[in-house]
Design a protein around this motif. Structure first.
Motif, PDB file in Angstrom:
ATOM      1  N   GLU A  34      10.601  -2.188 -12.554  1.00 33.01           N
ATOM      2  CA  GLU A  34      11.360  -2.849 -12.403  1.00 33.01           C
ATOM      3  C   GLU A  34      12.405  -3.198 -11.617  1.00 33.01           C
ATOM      4  OE1 GLU A  34      15.836   0.583 -10.945  1.00 33.01           O
ATOM      5  OE2 GLU A  34      13.526   1.000 -11.291  1.00 33.01           O
ATOM      6  N   TYR A  35      11.201  -3.041 -10.387  1.00 33.35           N
ATOM      7  CA  TYR A  35      11.718  -4.884  -9.483  1.00 33.35           C
ATOM      8  C   TYR A  35      10.723  -5.785  -9.006  1.00 33.35           C
ATOM      9  CZ  TYR A  35      14.505  -0.668  -7.463  1.00 33.35           C
ATOM     10  OH  TYR A  35      15.688  -0.274  -7.028  1.00 33.35           O
ATOM     11  N   SER A  36      10.194  -6.208  -9.773  1.00 34.11           N
ATOM     12  CA  SER A  36       9.816  -7.184 -10.356  1.00 34.11           C
ATOM     13  C   SER A  36      10.223  -8.525  -9.452  1.00 34.11           C
ATOM     14  CB  SER A  36       8.988  -8.217 -11.687  1.00 34.11           C
ATOM     15  OG  SER A  36       9.423  -7.760 -12.436  1.00 34.11           O
ATOM     16  N   ASP A  37      11.366  -8.821  -9.665  1.00 36.60           N
ATOM     17  CA  ASP A  37      12.237 -10.065  -9.144  1.00 36.60           C
ATOM     18  C   ASP A  37      12.652  -9.693  -7.908  1.00 36.60           C
ATOM     19  OD1 ASP A  37      10.815 -12.178 -11.489  1.00 36.60           O
ATOM     20  OD2 ASP A  37      12.128 -11.390 -13.271  1.00 36.60           O
ATOM     21  N   ASP A  38      12.232  -8.497  -7.654  1.00 39.07           N
ATOM     22  CA  ASP A  38      13.673  -8.275  -6.427  1.00 39.07           C
ATOM     23  C   ASP A  38      12.434  -9.066  -4.765  1.00 39.07           C
ATOM     24  OD1 ASP A  38      14.055  -7.334  -3.598  1.00 39.07           O
ATOM     25  OD2 ASP A  38      15.030  -6.150  -5.295  1.00 39.07           O
ATOM     26  N   HIS A  39      13.053 -10.229  -4.296  1.00 41.84           N
ATOM     27  CA  HIS A  39      12.293 -10.465  -3.031  1.00 41.84           C
ATOM     28  C   HIS A  39      11.681  -9.213  -1.860  1.00 41.84           C
ATOM     29  CE1 HIS A  39      12.509 -11.973   0.671  1.00 41.84           C
ATOM     30  NE2 HIS A  39      11.509 -12.397   0.684  1.00 41.84           N
ATOM     31  N   ALA A  58      -2.202  -7.394  -0.762  1.00 43.82           N
ATOM     32  CA  ALA A  58      -1.052  -7.311  -0.146  1.00 43.82           C
ATOM     33  C   ALA A  58      -0.336  -9.070  -0.020  1.00 43.82           C
ATOM     34  CB  ALA A  58      -1.295  -7.688   1.002  1.00 43.82           C
ATOM     35  N   LEU A  59      -2.056 -10.045  -1.054  1.00 46.25           N
ATOM     36  CA  LEU A  59      -1.300 -11.288  -0.920  1.00 46.25           C
ATOM     37  C   LEU A  59      -0.694 -11.309  -2.689  1.00 46.25           C
ATOM     38  CD1 LEU A  59      -1.583 -13.963  -0.101  1.00 46.25           C
ATOM     39  CD2 LEU A  59      -3.889 -13.693  -1.445  1.00 46.25           C
ATOM     40  N   PRO A  60      -0.521 -11.243  -3.397  1.00 47.55           N
ATOM     41  CA  PRO A  60       0.476 -11.574  -4.819  1.00 47.55           C
ATOM     42  C   PRO A  60       1.889 -11.270  -4.842  1.00 47.55           C
ATOM     43  CG  PRO A  60      -2.087 -10.236  -5.155  1.00 47.55           C
ATOM     44  CD  PRO A  60      -2.173  -9.716  -3.743  1.00 47.55           C
ATOM     45  N   TYR A  61       1.735  -9.597  -3.772  1.00 46.56           N
ATOM     46  CA  TYR A  61       3.033  -9.241  -3.136  1.00 46.56           C
ATOM     47  C   TYR A  61       3.610 -10.654  -2.309  1.00 46.56           C
ATOM     48  CZ  TYR A  61       2.115  -5.330  -5.401  1.00 46.56           C
ATOM     49  OH  TYR A  61       2.036  -3.973  -6.228  1.00 46.56           O
ATOM     50  N   PHE A  62       3.435 -11.022  -1.517  1.00 50.33           N
ATOM     51  CA  PHE A  62       3.506 -11.805  -0.810  1.00 50.33           C
ATOM     52  C   PHE A  62       3.998 -13.596  -1.522  1.00 50.33           C
ATOM     53  CE2 PHE A  62       2.375  -9.725   3.057  1.00 50.33           C
ATOM     54  CZ  PHE A  62       3.349  -9.070   3.377  1.00 50.33           C
ATOM     55  N   GLU A  63       3.029 -13.549  -2.237  1.00 49.25           N
ATOM     56  CA  GLU A  63       2.931 -14.571  -2.359  1.00 49.25           C
ATOM     57  C   GLU A  63       4.668 -14.992  -4.036  1.00 49.25           C
ATOM     58  OE1 GLU A  63      -0.664 -15.312  -5.234  1.00 49.25           O
ATOM     59  OE2 GLU A  63      -1.294 -16.969  -2.909  1.00 49.25           O
ATOM     60  N   LYS A  64       4.048 -14.204  -4.184  1.00 48.54           N
ATOM     61  CA  LYS A  64       5.817 -13.308  -5.311  1.00 48.54           C
ATOM     62  C   LYS A  64       6.874 -13.347  -4.427  1.00 48.54           C
ATOM     63  CE  LYS A  64       8.617 -12.218  -9.086  1.00 48.54           C
ATOM     64  NZ  LYS A  64       8.006 -13.335 -10.229  1.00 48.54           N
ATOM     65  N   ALA A  65       7.487 -12.339  -3.026  1.00 46.60           N
ATOM     66  CA  ALA A  65       7.910 -12.551  -2.327  1.00 46.60           C
ATOM     67  C   ALA A  65       8.443 -14.272  -1.373  1.00 46.60           C
ATOM     68  CB  ALA A  65       8.180 -12.057  -1.533  1.00 46.60           C
ATOM     69  N   TYR A  66       7.557 -15.806  -2.317  1.00 42.08           N
ATOM     70  CA  TYR A  66       7.698 -16.865  -1.543  1.00 42.08           C
ATOM     71  C   TYR A  66       8.241 -17.381  -2.176  1.00 42.08           C
ATOM     72  CZ  TYR A  66       6.683 -21.278   0.166  1.00 42.08           C
ATOM     73  OH  TYR A  66       7.128 -22.600   0.565  1.00 42.08           O
ATOM     74  N   GLU A  67       7.507 -16.949  -3.807  1.00 41.66           N
ATOM     75  CA  GLU A  67       8.481 -17.782  -5.256  1.00 41.66           C
ATOM     76  C   GLU A  67      10.276 -17.298  -5.269  1.00 41.66           C
ATOM     77  OE1 GLU A  67       6.368 -16.813  -8.659  1.00 41.66           O
ATOM     78  OE2 GLU A  67       4.495 -16.862  -7.385  1.00 41.66           O
ATOM     79  N   LEU A  68      10.481 -16.122  -5.336  1.00 39.88           N
ATOM     80  CA  LEU A  68      11.468 -16.056  -5.045  1.00 39.88           C
ATOM     81  C   LEU A  68      12.165 -16.105  -3.737  1.00 39.88           C
ATOM     82  CD1 LEU A  68      10.499 -11.932  -6.380  1.00 39.88           C
ATOM     83  CD2 LEU A  68      11.912 -13.785  -7.544  1.00 39.88           C
ATOM     84  N   ASP A  69      12.238 -16.237  -2.670  1.00 33.93           N
ATOM     85  CA  ASP A  69      11.965 -16.672  -1.245  1.00 33.93           C
ATOM     86  C   ASP A  69      11.773 -17.482  -0.387  1.00 33.93           C
ATOM     87  OD1 ASP A  69      13.891 -17.413   0.576  1.00 33.93           O
ATOM     88  OD2 ASP A  69      14.873 -15.660   1.305  1.00 33.93           O
ATOM     89  N   ASN A  70      12.055 -19.038  -1.018  1.00 35.21           N
ATOM     90  CA  ASN A  70      11.029 -19.951   0.456  1.00 35.21           C
ATOM     91  C   ASN A  70      11.268 -19.971   1.217  1.00 35.21           C
ATOM     92  OD1 ASN A  70      13.110 -21.885  -0.776  1.00 35.21           O
ATOM     93  ND2 ASN A  70      11.502 -22.503  -1.615  1.00 35.21           N
TER      94      ASN A  70
END
Length: 119
Positions: A34-39, A58-70
């Motif tokens: 549900e929150y896969s596109d939520d930074h 942890a790394l994939p979550y931080f990478e996705k967060a970076y994609e959403l807000d760099n």
């Protein structure tokens, strides 16, 4: 208490604050689709895994967060620490450079970058 159920990210943050890391991971995994596109959600989940010293998860979550807000320096800082924990020097250097592009006066990133480049 009703607010925590209407706002699952608040509940996730509360579990984290209360040191309920296993419960936070379990709860977060249930919310992930549900929150896969939520930074913020991605940052919180990366933080939980970082706290329990599971840098690899942890790394994939931080990478996705970076994609959403760099431009999130806090995310980049934790992402740098994850790369260091995984002994990924080049990736940590890259994160430091990205931090310095956003915040040229970030002395912590500058010092770490100097240290890593001199290894």
């Amino acid at each position: 208490m009703v607010g925590l159920f209407k706002h699952p990210k608040r509940r996730l943050k509360k579990l984290l604050r209360d040191g309920e890391y296993a419960e936070a991971i379990k709860f977060g995994k249930n919310l992930e689709s549900e929150y896969s596109d939520d930074h913020d959600f991605m940052f919180i989940m990366g933080s939980v895994y970082f706290i329990v010293e599971d840098a690899k998860k942890a790394l994939p979550y931080f990478e996705k967060a970076y994609e959403l807000d760099n431009t999130d320096v806090e995310n980049l800082t934790l992402k740098t620490n994850v790369h260091l924990a995984l002994e990924q020097k080049d990736e940590a250097i890259d994160c430091c450079r990205k931090i310095l592009k956003i915040q040229p006066d970030n002395s912590e990133a500058e010092l770490l970058l100097d240290d890593l480049e001199n290894l």
